[in-house]
Design an enzyme around this catalytic site. Sequence first.
Site, PDB file in Angstrom:
ATOM      1  CD  GLN A 126      90.936 114.451  49.189  1.00 21.12           C
ATOM      2  OE1 GLN A 126      90.285 115.275  48.562  1.00 21.12           O
ATOM      3  NE2 GLN A 126      90.462 113.254  49.461  1.00 21.12           N
ATOM      4  N   GLY A 127      95.625 115.531  48.912  1.00 20.34           N
ATOM      5  CA  GLY A 127      96.383 115.242  47.688  1.00 20.34           C
ATOM      6  C   GLY A 127      96.065 113.855  47.164  1.00 20.34           C
ATOM      7  CE1 TYR A 128      93.599 110.980  49.946  1.00 20.23           C
ATOM      8  CE2 TYR A 128      91.434 110.232  49.240  1.00 20.23           C
ATOM      9  CZ  TYR A 128      92.403 110.316  50.210  1.00 20.23           C
ATOM     10  OH  TYR A 128      92.183 109.745  51.427  1.00 20.23           O
ATOM     11  CB  SER A 129      92.547 114.260  41.870  1.00 21.82           C
ATOM     12  OG  SER A 129      91.307 113.822  42.305  1.00 21.82           O
ATOM     13  CD  GLU A 244      83.427 112.179  52.991  1.00 21.37           C
ATOM     14  OE1 GLU A 244      83.855 111.349  52.178  1.00 21.37           O
ATOM     15  OE2 GLU A 244      83.268 113.376  52.728  1.00 21.37           O
ATOM     16  CB  SER A 381      82.519 111.263  39.121  1.00 21.75           C
ATOM     17  OG  SER A 381      82.603 109.936  38.631  1.00 21.75           O
ATOM     18  CG  ASN A 382      77.003 111.910  41.410  1.00 22.38           C
ATOM     19  OD1 ASN A 382      77.828 112.075  42.304  1.00 22.38           O
ATOM     20  ND2 ASN A 382      75.840 112.548  41.378  1.00 22.38           N
ATOM     21  CD  GLU A 383      79.192 110.202  35.974  1.00 21.37           C
ATOM     22  OE1 GLU A 383      80.044 110.742  36.705  1.00 21.37           O
ATOM     23  OE2 GLU A 383      78.170 110.793  35.578  1.00 21.37           O
TER      24      GLU A 383
END
Lengths: 396, 364
Positions: A126-129, A244, A381-383
């Site tokens: 995966q190339g997201y971040s 998902e 992230s959970n935030e």
Amino acid sequence: MDLNFTAKDLAFRKEVIDFLEEELPKDVATLVKADIAVSKEDTEFWHMTLHKRGWLTYSWPAAFGGADWDPVQQFIFEKECAAAGAPRILPFGLKMLAPVLMAFGSKEQQDHWLPRMCDGSDWWCQGYSEPGSGSDLASLKTTAVKDGDDYVINGQKTWTTLGQHANMIFCLVRTDATCKPQAGISFILVDLATQGIDMRSIRTLDGGHEVNEVFFTDVRVPSSNLVGEENMGWTYAKYLLAHERNGIANVGISNQKLSRLKRLSLTQKRSGKPLAEDPLFAVRLARLEIELRNLETTNLRVLDGFAKGAGPESSMLKIIGSELEQNFDDLTRRALGRHAQAHTPEVFEPGYNGPQVAPKNMANQSAAYFNKRKVSIYGGSNEIQKNIITKMILEL
Amino acid sequence: MDFQPTEERRMVADMIAKFVQNDYPMKVRLDAGATDLGYSPSAYMQMAELGLIGAMFDEDIGGFGGAGFDIATLFTELGKGLVNEPLSDTALASGFILAKTGHLGLVEQIISGKKRVALALIENGADYDWTMPETLAELLDGAWQLTGSKTSVKFFYGVDAVIVSARTSTSDGISLFLINASATGMTQHQFQTVDGGSACDIELNCASAILLGLEGCSYETLDAAAARSTLAICAEALGIMDSIKSMTVDYLRTRQQFGTVLGKFQALQHRTAQMLLEIEQAKSAVTNAAKDLDAPTDERNRAISAAKYSIGRIGCYVAEEAIQLHGGIGMTWEYDLGHFAKRLVMIDHEWGDQDHHLMRYAQS
């Protein structure tokens, strides 16, 4: 309301257990249960085993060759696989890219890429971040510029999980910088063998190599690799997030960790007595077990709701599930007492016959505890998940 | 009342800070941590020459410190720099025991950095509880021989000798013995620790030993040595938390997301503020323990347990919270935070974890 599994569910569960008993290699299960990273070969072998049985694509609809299971069956399958110590099915192709291709890809793309995911021809990453775009994913800067029949990609992706084994990467790229950030992103498929791509490993704090950074310098990608429409990539990525939801709570893995911890608490000793008899430990364990029972039902309630229409509840499952999994790793580390300091993954090397410090299945446990700090950071992230809940559920 | 450190202690702290800045980059620590020794002998010798080992002992036995606040100041500063050299593991507690039992010549060599003596207390089955050794010492023809197993003896590799706790055939009370590293009948299994260091499991099979102090009467000496070492690692944890806090605040001030620095988000501000409150509480716990280090035993042990419980709870919280506030970068080997976090969490596994000390406090 009937909260019991049906006779059909129970028969299905037995079928899964029997399959795992017969097909899952014991040595692989031992490594998985000891939190040792699964090798490329073992992952590919397990994918193939599931593929032969028609279960690799268990989360796909029947129209695309999926097992066509209902959410409860999927839940049972995931739980039993985790309990048996089966390697994780790699989500990048089968669970992340596949639903996007099914919903937005062309017929040609579906016919070409979906079967290759199943037979092991492609290993997707995966190339997201990007270094400057973590939680704020929409700020991504890697560009794709149309040039004749190609797109030319320049930029850098990071945190690419298991990219070292992959031959394909799906990327979010910027195709329009003049509009609001979300509106200028496209979704494109890139062959990692293309000239101009450089993949470098990132060593994690536990010493492992799981993630990578990927550099793109004038990488030419045929425009037929664009998924859906140009500048619609953000919509596709969000669609993926909402779909998902099965497995996102990691209930199966937490259940496996609970049984492992209970067994450990009978053999670990403090002052000559089993740890299970230590009241402070027993209370810690009870708290986690209660949380897990609650989460199982929360998960099933969300799956039930999902059957009636999508919602942002997967964010809830992700937060509770990731923190609970981390708490199991935390308590397992505590249970090891002084031996938590020992970092001895060498005991799993073939032919090792030296002494052991911690119990063998715990030889990598503290490293695993630190490694699992990632689960509340990755995948949004959970935030960020709390931002989604605040906006979409609470409407604040 | 005066909470300021004395001039002498401030000088020791400044000296360590300079040493870390000039001679102890993270690479030195990480490279040395991966060796069998688990630390850098040249850095250790440099610290001995600076007088840091002497600062852990009082003047009567050749040092120039030794009070609770000496130990706390020293180890807080070492913690800030994530110094890995085994000052507490193979000098502080063992030196104290050797001094109490009249082996001043060996103490002098420990202070000068020429010798290191490990302390082997932990046994499988008892774990943090060092009060009930199964290792057995027998007197044969006027010489002591020890048989048993000890686990997780930190920085044992390369020591000159080891102090081992045991019971004897004639006394269930704890006896302490000194075994030369080259003694026959002692074998070791060396392994790496997750916080970057070395430890050994030891097997003793009729290993010849010298009795330290009186047979069966070493509980109090050992308890006092444990208190000193526990205070030392609590102070080390405090220093580590101080560095983690600075790293986290710096990161929040500079990392840009959503068009501004992370530090502008109220949710993250409040979490960082909470981290600060907890660290201040940990600092007070260490201050209390340093003050009571030489108080009557019950009082001392309550303060030590209060500190170790607080450090254990707050340390794990700070380590986890700091990684989360950093995000992905906090998960990497390249960035220093992870190494600080690993050591901080592992401190909860030395000299009794938070549950062990909470229970000891409750029952005292």
